[in-house]
Design a protein around this motif. Sequence first.
Motif, mmCIF file in Angstrom:
data_model
loop_
_atom_site.group_PDB
_atom_site.id
_atom_site.type_symbol
_atom_site.label_atom_id
_atom_site.label_comp_id
_atom_site.label_asym_id
_atom_site.label_seq_id
_atom_site.Cartn_x
_atom_site.Cartn_y
_atom_site.Cartn_z
ATOM 1 N N TRP A 253 -11.740 2.900 1.911
ATOM 2 C CA TRP A 253 -12.034 1.475 2.105
ATOM 3 C C TRP A 253 -10.814 0.740 2.663
ATOM 4 C CZ3 TRP A 253 -16.361 -0.930 2.567
ATOM 5 C CH2 TRP A 253 -16.393 -2.329 2.522
ATOM 6 N N LEU A 254 -9.619 1.145 2.247
ATOM 7 C CA LEU A 254 -8.394 0.545 2.766
ATOM 8 C C LEU A 254 -8.248 0.844 4.255
ATOM 9 C CD1 LEU A 254 -6.064 -1.090 1.463
ATOM 10 C CD2 LEU A 254 -4.781 1.042 1.336
ATOM 11 N N LEU A 255 -8.531 2.066 4.648
ATOM 12 C CA LEU A 255 -8.468 2.426 6.063
ATOM 13 C C LEU A 255 -9.510 1.661 6.865
ATOM 14 C CD1 LEU A 255 -7.423 4.194 8.386
ATOM 15 C CD2 LEU A 255 -9.055 5.958 7.664
ATOM 16 N N SER A 256 -10.704 1.547 6.325
ATOM 17 C CA SER A 256 -11.753 0.804 7.020
ATOM 18 C C SER A 256 -11.366 -0.659 7.205
ATOM 19 C CB SER A 256 -13.068 0.911 6.236
ATOM 20 O OG SER A 256 -14.081 0.125 6.826
ATOM 21 N N LEU B 294 -6.123 -10.149 4.805
ATOM 22 C CA LEU B 294 -6.587 -8.831 4.397
ATOM 23 C C LEU B 294 -6.277 -7.754 5.423
ATOM 24 C CD1 LEU B 294 -10.034 -9.671 2.751
ATOM 25 C CD2 LEU B 294 -7.842 -9.222 1.654
ATOM 26 N N GLY B 295 -6.371 -8.071 6.687
ATOM 27 C CA GLY B 295 -6.130 -7.055 7.709
ATOM 28 C C GLY B 295 -4.715 -6.506 7.675
ATOM 29 N N PRO B 296 -3.697 -7.351 7.889
ATOM 30 C CA PRO B 296 -2.316 -6.847 7.800
ATOM 31 C C PRO B 296 -1.957 -6.298 6.428
ATOM 32 C CG PRO B 296 -2.372 -8.950 8.951
ATOM 33 C CD PRO B 296 -3.745 -8.731 8.388
ATOM 34 N N LEU B 297 -2.496 -6.913 5.368
ATOM 35 C CA LEU B 297 -2.208 -6.416 4.021
ATOM 36 C C LEU B 297 -2.769 -5.023 3.820
ATOM 37 C CD1 LEU B 297 -1.111 -6.828 1.182
ATOM 38 C CD2 LEU B 297 -3.246 -7.987 0.595
ATOM 39 N N ALA B 298 -3.989 -4.785 4.285
ATOM 40 C CA ALA B 298 -4.582 -3.451 4.163
ATOM 41 C C ALA B 298 -3.814 -2.433 4.991
ATOM 42 C CB ALA B 298 -6.045 -3.491 4.597
ATOM 43 N N ALA B 299 -3.393 -2.818 6.186
ATOM 44 C CA ALA B 299 -2.626 -1.899 7.031
ATOM 45 C C ALA B 299 -1.286 -1.565 6.392
ATOM 46 C CB ALA B 299 -2.421 -2.521 8.412
ATOM 47 N N ALA B 300 -0.589 -2.578 5.862
ATOM 48 C CA ALA B 300 0.697 -2.333 5.219
ATOM 49 C C ALA B 300 0.531 -1.516 3.945
ATOM 50 C CB ALA B 300 1.379 -3.661 4.917
ATOM 51 N N SER B 301 -0.511 -1.789 3.172
ATOM 52 C CA SER B 301 -0.748 -1.029 1.941
ATOM 53 C C SER B 301 -1.077 0.420 2.247
ATOM 54 C CB SER B 301 -1.884 -1.669 1.139
ATOM 55 O OG SER B 301 -1.571 -3.006 0.793
ATOM 56 N N LEU B 302 -1.820 0.645 3.327
ATOM 57 C CA LEU B 302 -2.148 2.016 3.716
ATOM 58 C C LEU B 302 -0.886 2.775 4.107
ATOM 59 C CD1 LEU B 302 -4.475 4.026 4.246
ATOM 60 C CD2 LEU B 302 -4.527 3.188 6.596
ATOM 61 N N MET B 303 0.000 2.129 4.835
ATOM 62 C CA MET B 303 1.256 2.779 5.208
ATOM 63 C C MET B 303 2.135 3.024 3.991
ATOM 64 S SD MET B 303 0.823 3.212 8.396
ATOM 65 C CE MET B 303 2.460 3.840 8.765
ATOM 66 N N ALA B 304 2.012 2.161 2.974
ATOM 67 C CA ALA B 304 2.835 2.322 1.774
ATOM 68 C C ALA B 304 2.414 3.525 0.946
ATOM 69 C CB ALA B 304 2.760 1.054 0.927
#
Length: 272
Positions: free
Chosen positions: A23-26, A236-246
């Motif tokens: 879901w984070l990637l999506s 949500l978009g940048p936060l999800a992308a940053a969280s996925l990289m983390a």
Amino acid sequence: MKRIPQYAALLAYMVFLAFPLVWLLSTALKTPQEMANLHPTWIPDRPTLANFSDAFGEQDLVGAGLRSLIVALSSSVLTVAVSLPASYALARYKGVLKRVALGWVLVSQVFPFILIIIPLFMVLKQLDLVNTLFGLVVVHVTFTLPFALWMLQGYVRSVPRELEEAAAMDGATRLRSIVSIVAPLLAPGVVATLLFSFISSWNEFLFALVVLKDPDVMTLPLTLVRFTGPEGVSRLGPLAAASLMATIPSLIFFAIIQRRLRSGLMAGAVKG
């Protein structure tokens, strides 16, 4: 046919674990219009990498990630270095001191950490460790050490005393038997403790929020919070992308050491 329920339960558990990442990637690949849709979809209609570019452009994710990596590796190595000899003493020796130490370990796990935030900050301030990565490493080691002791002393107990007695009969000193016999057999426990300490330090937020104030020394969890506006509205978009990289460093760290987690290294240690 008897294994079908087991495989079904295992598959359901894997889906349960993978759901947040999927879901984070999506979410990271969706446009703002898709995220505002009342009927969310698993697969984005128009996948975009703009969220990743925005995340890296707005915040210093690389620097924050390096600082988190330094803190996590340092705290995990120090935790194992301190807890390994202490756990051997707890597992092998008997007495009042051992019971007191084990009681302290258990009590420290149920004690609410929020009650000591202010005293902790005052102590660090007296030691001039506020707003430093070393101060955060000291805090992480202090609060990870009790659980690491509890884990490792269980692994030490699983090592047969007969191995040390056989080494002593061959003329080996206690230190030599610990280094040459006991320590190699504790590899699964050491790796598990390293993994636990690393992930705990990597994901830790509360103590980092108290200790670190300067944006130039903030770790990754504190940097992710900055994607939330002053009114609590998150991008949500940048936060999800940053969280996925983390999550990537933790996955890489686990992939590297997961082979050592197998507990079959003791097979064949005692030959008939």
